[in-house]
Design a protein around this motif. Sequence first.
Motif, PDB file in Angstrom:
ATOM      1  N   GLY A  25       0.823  -1.199   0.000  1.00  0.00           N
ATOM      2  CA  GLY A  25       0.000   0.000   0.000  1.00  0.00           C
ATOM      3  C   GLY A  25       0.851   1.241   0.000  1.00  0.00           C
ATOM      4  O   GLY A  25       2.026   1.212  -0.382  1.00  0.00           O
ATOM      5  N   TRP A  42      -3.057   6.609   7.157  1.00  0.00           N
ATOM      6  CA  TRP A  42      -3.112   5.341   6.418  1.00  0.00           C
ATOM      7  C   TRP A  42      -2.791   4.180   7.347  1.00  0.00           C
ATOM      8  O   TRP A  42      -3.476   3.146   7.330  1.00  0.00           O
ATOM      9  CB  TRP A  42      -2.126   5.386   5.251  1.00  0.00           C
ATOM     10  N   THR A  46      -5.237   1.115   8.336  1.00  0.00           N
ATOM     11  CA  THR A  46      -4.791  -0.240   7.994  1.00  0.00           C
ATOM     12  C   THR A  46      -4.797  -1.132   9.229  1.00  0.00           C
ATOM     13  O   THR A  46      -5.244  -2.286   9.168  1.00  0.00           O
ATOM     14  CB  THR A  46      -3.387  -0.199   7.359  1.00  0.00           C
ATOM     15  N   ASP A  49      -8.412  -2.018   9.987  1.00  0.00           N
ATOM     16  CA  ASP A  49      -8.917  -3.059   9.084  1.00  0.00           C
ATOM     17  C   ASP A  49      -8.449  -4.444   9.502  1.00  0.00           C
ATOM     18  O   ASP A  49      -9.240  -5.401   9.520  1.00  0.00           O
ATOM     19  CB  ASP A  49      -8.477  -2.792   7.645  1.00  0.00           C
TER      20      ASP A  49
END
Length: 87
Positions: A25, A42, A46, A49
């Motif tokens: 990513g 980010w 992440t 998630d």
Amino acid sequence: MIYVREFEFYSSDDYMLAVPCDMSGGTFGATLEEAAESAADWLFETITDHLIANEVVPGGELGHEPVRNGKVIAIVVKYPSERAKRP
């Protein structure tokens, strides 16, 4: 809990890209400061998630060398432990 991940920051097409050294990513910003802030956002998302999916958060090794002629910078995010315990 804190998470530390290294990102390589380098210029491309008038943007500063932020690519995690041992995760897939990445993100970007107009300046190094914006890219670092974007990398922190980010990384937080992440982590969220992976924890929601009950997965191990990848990466975490330190001491990377640049592979794109950039700068390797450690980004640290604090993740609330009560969120990490949710199923």
